[in-house]
Design an enzyme around this catalytic site. Structure first.
Site, mmCIF file in Angstrom:
data_model
loop_
_atom_site.group_PDB
_atom_site.id
_atom_site.type_symbol
_atom_site.label_atom_id
_atom_site.label_comp_id
_atom_site.label_asym_id
_atom_site.label_seq_id
_atom_site.Cartn_x
_atom_site.Cartn_y
_atom_site.Cartn_z
ATOM 1 N N SER A 70 0.810 -1.215 0.000
ATOM 2 C CA SER A 70 0.000 0.000 0.000
ATOM 3 C C SER A 70 0.847 1.270 0.000
ATOM 4 C CB SER A 70 -0.922 0.014 1.235
ATOM 5 O OG SER A 70 -1.780 -1.111 1.228
ATOM 6 N N GLU B 274 -5.995 -4.080 -5.380
ATOM 7 C CA GLU B 274 -6.265 -2.682 -5.775
ATOM 8 C C GLU B 274 -6.653 -1.816 -4.586
ATOM 9 O OE1 GLU B 274 -8.025 -1.632 -9.471
ATOM 10 O OE2 GLU B 274 -7.744 -3.636 -10.306
#
Length: 379
Positions: free
Chosen positions: A132, A363
């Site tokens: 992330s 995602e």
């Protein structure tokens, strides 16, 4: 807002169901067990216009909008999440990035091949130590004359080994500088560009996930997408659309699990009646129907805003967060409704259960979505 399916959406859904009965459903378990990425299926999907859903017809695409795109991804994922994931990644990431930020020459060269699945696309942002934390990128690109030389590794890349072309984001400036990364197009066969380890995954096993390795990979300056230093900013915009993809993927998996659970609950008898007659089961089904409908409305709202070119960062994050969590919950409850049979590969809910979990990770994790939603709400 009226999100009743249009005639076009209904036709797309029926086309996918008909195609899936012959070309996907019979092989789902076989591909899953073997971790086979069935390239031939994606070529056929390309012939149907489903690998370039959003690409304008001038570049060989279908020229459709995001509401139709949600229909495509959710209907495919209702049959097999892994195939839905690969179709989504190809459409929204590699193809979407090129379409959104490529110059005319790049669009003319790459979009017709991607839209027809003559070429399979990949998109490289994530790295082994970033996850992330994309601004801590280690993969670097250095200018050398009229070329760029890329060194580093990308991981968790859909189609990392099998792709014909990849959009890759590499660091061209300082670490943690949001304007210190640049996007490049790299074609298969370019010296120094290769696929690495293929991941052995819990679910989504027919969708290839692998490393991409760059070892003094030299590409011409004309392969740069947009301006130098815009790669991270571009990626965040691409991911807004990508989150609609994962919401649609989650929606399809949840619907597939619910379809199976509804059918089984009416066929399975205990104590001389179908188990759907028991409150414990019917309440689970009620929760499934309600939560799926809520997830669908959030997803369609984000898709509609994307169509209207309205800022939808928060709405895409909400759709992705909620739909992915619903997919996991629905799949879990579907396995419970099947009981012991749900734990076997003889019934489809076991695979929906395994596939669903990725939706809360890929995602942008659910935790990242919460950060995005809260940040937008606090502005």
């Amino acid at each position: 807002m009226n999100f009743e399916p249009t005639e076009m959406q209904q036709q797309i859904a029926q086309m996918i169901r008909d195609f899936g009965k012959t070309n996907i459903q019979p092989y789902v378990l076989e591909w899953d067990e073997a971790q086979e990425f069935p390239v031939q299926v994606f070529k056929k999907l390309g012939e149907l216009g489903l690998m370039g859903v959003l690409v304008p017809t001038t570049y060989g695409g279908s020229g459709l909008g995001y509401l139709e795109y949600v229909t495509v991804i959710s209907e495919i994922s209702r049959i097999c999440g892994a195939i839905g994931l690969s179709v989504a990644a190809h459409n929204s990431l590699c193809t979407g990035h090129t379409m959104q930020f490529g110059n005319e020459a790049q669009k003319q060269r790459y979009l017709p091949k991607l839209a027809t699945a003559e070429w399979i696309g990949a998109w490289g942002l994530t790295e082994p130590n970033t996850g992330s934390d994309a601004m801590n990128m280690k993969c670097v690109a250095k200018k050398d004359g009229n070329d760029w030389v890329i060194n580093g590794t990308k991981c968790w890349i859909t189609h990392g080994k099998s792709c014909d072309v990849a959009v890759v984001i590499a660091r061209t400036g300082d670490v943690r500088d949001s304007h210190g990364m640049t996007a490049f197009i790299v074609e298969k066969g370019t010296p120094g560009f290769s696929g690495g380890k293929k991941e052995n995954k819990l679910g989504m096993r027919a969708s290839e996930t692998a490393e991409m390795i760059f070892d003094n990979c030299r590409i011409p300056a004309e392969n740069m997408l947009g301006e130098e230093g815009d790669g991270f900013i571009q990626s965040m915009k691409v991911l807004d659309g990508g989150r609609i993809s994962i919401a649609a993927l989650s929606l399809g998996i949840a619907k597939g699990a619910m379809d199976a659970a509804l059918k089984y609950s009416k066929e399975r008898h205990q104590f001389d009646q179908p188990i759907s007659a028991f409150q414990g089961i019917s309440f689970k089904l009620a929760d499934m129907v309600t939560e799926i409908e809520a997830a669908e409305l959030l997803t369609m709202q984000a898709a509609d805003m994307k169509n209207r070119k309205v800022k939808m960062t928060q709405q895409a994050a909400m759709a992705k967060y909620y739909a992915s969590e619903v997919a996991v919950k629905v799949a879990n409850d579907a396995v419970q409704i099947f009981g012991g049979y749900g734990y076997t590969k003889d019934f489809p809910v076991e695979k929906f259960y395994r596939d669903a979990k990725l939706c809360t990770i890929g995602e942008g994790t659910s935790e990242i979505q919460k950060i995005v939603i809260a940040r937008e709400a606090l502005r």
